[in-house]
Scaffold this active site. Structure first.
Site, PDB file in Angstrom:
ATOM      1  N   THR A  50      15.800   9.850   8.616  1.00 11.31           N
ATOM      2  CA  THR A  50      15.820  11.398   9.181  1.00 11.31           C
ATOM      3  C   THR A  50      17.149  12.111   9.131  1.00 11.31           C
ATOM      4  OG1 THR A  50      16.114  10.779  11.523  1.00 11.31           O
ATOM      5  CG2 THR A  50      13.851  11.095  10.637  1.00 11.31           C
ATOM      6  N   LYS A  51      18.311  11.303   9.088  1.00 16.41           N
ATOM      7  CA  LYS A  51      19.364  11.961   8.881  1.00 16.41           C
ATOM      8  C   LYS A  51      19.778  12.607   7.668  1.00 16.41           C
ATOM      9  CE  LYS A  51      21.249   9.978  12.805  1.00 16.41           C
ATOM     10  NZ  LYS A  51      19.978   9.599  13.421  1.00 16.41           N
ATOM     11  N   ASN A  52      20.472  13.377   7.219  1.00 16.41           N
ATOM     12  CA  ASN A  52      20.626  14.486   6.757  1.00 16.41           C
ATOM     13  C   ASN A  52      20.923  13.710   5.243  1.00 16.41           C
ATOM     14  OD1 ASN A  52      23.005  14.280   8.113  1.00 16.41           O
ATOM     15  ND2 ASN A  52      23.660  16.093   6.339  1.00 16.41           N
TER      16      ASN A  52
END
Length: 396
Positions: A185-187
């Site tokens: 879910t991190k960029n």
């Protein structure tokens, strides 16, 4: 309309062809551990961040743990950090035997309040660990000034902030060490777990590389020599594929870990690196739209410091009626996330530290009011308009 908080399927579609090609190349190479893509990804990552060294590890938590150990922080030491963060920040400090010392945050930026740091420094304090929360850079000049005054190390928890900038410098290049997470879910996320340590200090990099692979081999010997002031030639192993056999891995010099970034994950991350600036810019565009359209509603939008360039890993707003807002948005098909419902100093596991309600008023205030709405770069115009209209109508 149903809108997820993060749409990993949409992101995959945008890199599907390239990612699949790279994964197949790794599979056909049969070089699954510390393969070519890991080496190349570390080089590309270091160049992007603006540091000499990038050391990949198994996840973001391990990045923090290994960084702390590489700095020599352990039992009896204290590390100053924020109470408004994911548990791994404080957990890593506790894991190495040190004590997390919490400093309250700013209500508008959500980041650690530099004006409150100095009063928490003791003779046991060894480092400050700011978190660039939700992709927003902390006030690094003020933090570094305090660190220099008291001869402290600075460890940047940049797990949520790959590509963010402070005064034109990428986060992860400003302190002594930077730590990143590649949780999906991190960029910049992989298809599993992954993490990275960044530094321009040769010694820290050598020790970190040794710690990630059982303190063994060439890096283990170099790290041992560094820590014990030994000058001698270090053995090297030529012509061996680490995936199959490297005789030097059976010579151990430090107590370390098995925390390596899989070659397949490195390949996936490499396929995304060329898109990251565009994705981060789209996040900023989405945030700007939200800022403008929601400023007259009853919710409070996040504040970005003038010196910073956020990547908005999450767009976190405040509401006096959070539970009602979240429930009504869910009814309308809009997913949200509550970050963070319990600040670190009030977590049960830290009861023995002696904190109580009222000790961190800003963090406690935010813990009852903050939640995230979708901001991922693949949001369509229709989705954004629907989110804005729905939030405004519910918040009236």
């Amino acid at each position: 309309m149903n809108i997820p908080l993060v749409d990993l399927k949409a992101q995959y579609k945008s890199v599907e062809k390239e990612a699949n090609k790279k994964v197949k190349e790794v599979l056909s190479s049969a070089s699954y551990i510390m393969g070519k893509d890991v080496i190349e990804f570390e080089k590309e990552f270091a160049e992007y961040v603006g540091v000499k060294h990038a050391i990949s590890v198994g996840n973001g938590t391990d990045a923090l743990v290994v960084a702390l150990m590489a700095l020599g922080i352990g039992k009896g030491d204290e590390v100053i950090t924020t109470p408004f963060t994911f548990f791994a920040t404080a957990e890593s400090i506790s894991f190495v035997g040190a004590k997390p010392v919490f400093v309250d945050v700013e209500k508008d930026t959500y980041n650690i309040n530099p004006s409150k740091i100095e009063e928490k420094i003791t003779e046991k304090t060894k480092a400050i660990m700011p978190v660039h929360i939700f992709g927003q850079p902390a006030k690094m000049d003020e933090i570094k000034t305090i660190a220099r005054k008291y001869n402290l190390q600075v460890i940047e928890d940049a797990a949520q902030a790959f590509g963010a900038e402070y005064k034109g410098k990428k986060v992860g290049s400003i302190g002594d060490v930077g730590c990143f997470s590649f949780f999906p879910t991190k960029n910049l996320g992989c298809a599993g777990d992954g993490g990275m340590i960044t530094t321009s200090d040769d010694n820290i990099a050598t020790i970190a590389r040794a710690l990630r692979t059982h303190g063994s081999g060439e890096n283990g010997q170099r790290a041992y020599n560094l820590l014990n002031n030994i000058t001698e030639e270090v053995k090297t192993s030529e012509g061996h594929d680490d995936t199959v056999y490297n005789p030097l891995k059976y010579y151990n010099y430090l107590i370390g870990f098995n925390t390596r970034l899989d070659t397949i994950q490195a390949a996936i991350l490499r396929s995304k690196m060329s898109h990251i600036d565009m994705w981060n810019e789209k996040r900023r565009e989405n945030a700007k739209l939200y800022d403008e359209k929601l400023k007259d509603s009853s919710i409070t939008v996040p504040v970005t410091i003038n010196e910073g360039k956020s990547v908005y890993n999450m767009y976190v707003v405040q509401s006096e009626n959070r539970d009602e807002m979240v429930n009504k948005l869910k009814e309308k098909g809009i997913s949200t996330g509550v970050y963070y419902p319990v600040p670190m100093h009030l977590q049960k596991v830290y009861k023995d530290l002696g904190y109580k309600e009222g000790d961190m008023p800003a963090a406690e205030y935010l813990s009852h009011r903050t939640f995230a709405i979708p901001i991922f770069p693949e949001l369509t115009h229709e989705q954004k308009e629907y989110i804005i209209d729905t939030v405004k109508n519910i918040s009236k």
